[in-house]
Scaffold this active site. Structure first.
Site, PDB file in Angstrom:
ATOM      1  N   PRO A 172       0.855  -1.197   0.000  1.00 34.65           N
ATOM      2  CA  PRO A 172       0.000   0.000   0.000  1.00 34.65           C
ATOM      3  C   PRO A 172       0.884   1.236   0.000  1.00 34.65           C
ATOM      4  O   PRO A 172       1.773   1.376   0.844  1.00 34.65           O
ATOM      5  CB  PRO A 172      -0.790  -0.132   1.312  1.00 34.65           C
ATOM      6  CG  PRO A 172       0.044  -1.005   2.192  1.00 34.65           C
ATOM      7  CD  PRO A 172       0.797  -1.930   1.279  1.00 34.65           C
ATOM      8  N   MET A 173       0.649   2.147  -0.945  1.00 35.05           N
ATOM      9  CA  MET A 173       1.476   3.351  -1.055  1.00 35.05           C
ATOM     10  C   MET A 173       0.578   4.559  -1.276  1.00 35.05           C
ATOM     11  O   MET A 173      -0.161   4.619  -2.265  1.00 35.05           O
ATOM     12  CB  MET A 173       2.491   3.197  -2.194  1.00 35.05           C
ATOM     13  CG  MET A 173       3.555   2.137  -1.924  1.00 35.05           C
ATOM     14  SD  MET A 173       4.698   1.864  -3.299  1.00 35.05           S
ATOM     15  CE  MET A 173       3.703   0.780  -4.350  1.00 35.05           C
ATOM     16  N   CYS A 215       3.330   3.058   9.190  1.00 31.38           N
ATOM     17  CA  CYS A 215       3.553   4.350   8.550  1.00 31.38           C
ATOM     18  C   CYS A 215       4.123   5.342   9.562  1.00 31.38           C
ATOM     19  O   CYS A 215       3.549   5.532  10.637  1.00 31.38           O
ATOM     20  CB  CYS A 215       2.261   4.883   7.960  1.00 31.38           C
ATOM     21  SG  CYS A 215       2.466   6.458   7.103  1.00 31.38           S
ATOM     22  N   HIS A 271       7.783  -4.692   7.676  1.00 35.10           N
ATOM     23  CA  HIS A 271       8.744  -3.838   6.991  1.00 35.10           C
ATOM     24  C   HIS A 271      10.035  -3.915   7.794  1.00 35.10           C
ATOM     25  O   HIS A 271      10.078  -3.501   8.950  1.00 35.10           O
ATOM     26  CB  HIS A 271       8.221  -2.403   6.933  1.00 35.10           C
ATOM     27  CG  HIS A 271       9.078  -1.488   6.113  1.00 35.10           C
ATOM     28  ND1 HIS A 271       8.564  -0.413   5.422  1.00 35.10           N
ATOM     29  CD2 HIS A 271      10.411  -1.473   5.862  1.00 35.10           C
ATOM     30  CE1 HIS A 271       9.552   0.224   4.790  1.00 35.10           C
ATOM     31  NE2 HIS A 271      10.676  -0.413   5.057  1.00 35.10           N
ATOM     32  N   ASN A 311       8.706  -6.985   3.851  1.00 36.29           N
ATOM     33  CA  ASN A 311       8.659  -5.790   3.015  1.00 36.29           C
ATOM     34  C   ASN A 311       9.909  -4.965   3.321  1.00 36.29           C
ATOM     35  O   ASN A 311      10.468  -5.054   4.406  1.00 36.29           O
ATOM     36  CB  ASN A 311       7.375  -4.996   3.342  1.00 36.29           C
ATOM     37  CG  ASN A 311       7.293  -3.652   2.658  1.00 36.29           C
ATOM     38  OD1 ASN A 311       7.005  -2.640   3.302  1.00 36.29           O
ATOM     39  ND2 ASN A 311       7.543  -3.605   1.373  1.00 36.29           N
ATOM     40  N   GLY A 312      10.366  -4.185   2.332  1.00 32.79           N
ATOM     41  CA  GLY A 312      11.484  -3.284   2.581  1.00 32.79           C
ATOM     42  C   GLY A 312      12.724  -3.626   1.786  1.00 32.79           C
ATOM     43  O   GLY A 312      13.326  -4.681   2.005  1.00 32.79           O
ATOM     44  N   GLY A 313      13.084  -2.761   0.853  1.00 32.87           N
ATOM     45  CA  GLY A 313      14.330  -2.932   0.113  1.00 32.87           C
ATOM     46  C   GLY A 313      14.315  -4.025  -0.919  1.00 32.87           C
ATOM     47  O   GLY A 313      15.379  -4.413  -1.425  1.00 32.87           O
ATOM     48  N   GLY A 357       7.405  -2.706  -2.850  1.00 32.70           N
ATOM     49  CA  GLY A 357       6.822  -1.376  -2.809  1.00 32.70           C
ATOM     50  C   GLY A 357       7.186  -0.523  -4.008  1.00 32.70           C
ATOM     51  O   GLY A 357       6.697  -0.733  -5.118  1.00 32.70           O
ATOM     52  N   ARG A 358       8.094   0.433  -3.804  1.00 36.70           N
ATOM     53  CA  ARG A 358       8.379   1.442  -4.826  1.00 36.70           C
ATOM     54  C   ARG A 358       8.851   0.849  -6.146  1.00 36.70           C
ATOM     55  O   ARG A 358       8.551   1.381  -7.217  1.00 36.70           O
ATOM     56  CB  ARG A 358       9.407   2.434  -4.297  1.00 36.70           C
ATOM     57  CG  ARG A 358       8.828   3.409  -3.277  1.00 36.70           C
ATOM     58  CD  ARG A 358       9.927   4.158  -2.553  1.00 36.70           C
ATOM     59  NE  ARG A 358      10.679   3.284  -1.662  1.00 36.70           N
ATOM     60  CZ  ARG A 358      11.883   3.538  -1.192  1.00 36.70           C
ATOM     61  NH1 ARG A 358      12.505   4.651  -1.553  1.00 36.70           N
ATOM     62  NH2 ARG A 358      12.490   2.692  -0.376  1.00 36.70           N
TER      63      ARG A 358
END
Length: 341
Positions: free
Chosen positions: A26-27, A109, A180, A220-222, A243-244
């Site tokens: 979710p972003m 968040c 995360h 999640n993360g990286g 994510g991104r």
């Protein structure tokens, strides 16, 4: 094109238990309904998450605008933000009519806005409150209630805090936790810096799966590639959330992702554009603007010849009054001319 309590009643949830193997995070401002439809053209299996929606917004705000989505998005999860068990329960009860495959509580968040509202990552300092929240939410839906969190915040020791937090969640009936693998620094770092500066600790998340084998533990993360995702799945984790990278370079991270389920669905990027045309045409016919969809498609050809021209044509023209599918045709022509040069 939409589903919701006001038009289709409570749709039957598809089987989505395996969707956790890969998901798109979710972003905020990114993973809206148009982005999710776009991502679904590249993977049939991955779980897609909404932007975080606050419980007060759902309780008091325009419910169809906040909750409607396209049936093609399944499996799709709704992420909620909040810290009041009664308010979260009411938001979950309302959202349950929309038939989401999962309801996720945001405990990760780090933005100032969520801190001031006492939700997001700051909730890692109040695990019993989180337990009360998820108990209340679980009482209002037949969908799984999950939690997305950090490994800790500020001066907390993740080695001690994270397992205690997970144990508290498990005691409240949570069976799926997305972690995360970074701390969140609530003081001194911006939300952007919190996504990049705190060091990653993937090994700690792997140890959480070893310590809680009965739970679904996702990371999640990286994570920027399917190759990384496979490595982490091979280490015993139940799922990987990207994510991104899934937003900025969706073709590299999502096309071919269904191989993680042993499926060979892997359309090329041009086919993805073609698959979006009916959806875009319907959106325009309903009075929508082209750029509301194409802003999510700018990175589709990242790293490919002509990608800059594709982005330029869409960026300069999609927001103009009357912009239609011809803008996409021009962007593709620019892409193909550069590729042929």
């Amino acid at each position: 094109m939409t589903t919701g309590a006001n038009d289709t009643g409570h749709p039957e949830r598809p089987l989505a238990q395996d969707a956790r193997r890969l998901s798109v995070a979710p972003m905020m401002d990114w993973t809206d309904r148009h982005c999710r439809v776009f991502h679904r053209q590249m993977t049939r299996r991955a779980m897609l998450y909404t932007e975080m929606v606050t419980a007060p917004a759902i309780v008091h705000g325009p419910k169809p605008r906040l909750l409607d989505y396209s049936q093609v998005e399944h499996p799709v999860a709704l992420q909620l933000g909040g810290s009041d068990p009664r308010e979260l329960a009411e938001a979950t009860r309302i959202a349950n009519a929309w038939g989401y495959d999962e309801i996720n509580l945001n405990c990760g968040c780090p933005s100032d806005r969520v801190q001031s509202g006492c939700f997001g990552a700051v909730l890692m300092e109040r695990p019993e409150l989180v337990a009360d929240c998820v108990r209340a939410m679980r009482g209002e839906t037949d969908a799984p209630v999950t939690v997305k969190c950090r490994i800790g915040v500020d001066e907390q020791d993740p080695e001690a805090v994270l397992p205690a937090f997970i144990e508290t969640l498990a005691g409240a009936g949570v069976r799926h936790v997305i972690i995360h693998a970074r701390k969140a620094w609530l003081q001194g770092l911006s939300p952007k810096e919190n996504r990049e500066i705190p060091p990653l600790d993937h090994d700690l998340v792997v140890r959480m799966k070893e310590q809680f084998p009965e739970l679904l533990i996702c990371i999640n993360g990286g994570i920027t590639s399917l190759a990384q995702a496979r490595v982490l799945l091979d280490r015993g984790l139940d799922g990987v959330m990207i994510g991104r990278a899934a937003y900025h370079d969706p073709a590299s991270t999502l096309i071919g992702a269904d191989a993680l389920w042993g499926e060979d669905f892997a359309p090329d990027a041009i086919a993805v554009v073609d698959a979006m045309r009916p959806y875009i045409a319907e959106h325009l016919a309903q009075g929508g603007r082209l750029h509301q969809i194409t802003r999510h498609m700018l990175g589709l050809f990242t790293g490919k010849p002509g990608a800059r021209g594709w982005r330029r044509v869409l960026s300069e023209n999609a927001s103009r009054n009357g912009a239609g599918l011809d803008v996409i045709d021009r962007a593709l022509a620019e892409l193909q001319a550069s590729a042929a040069a």
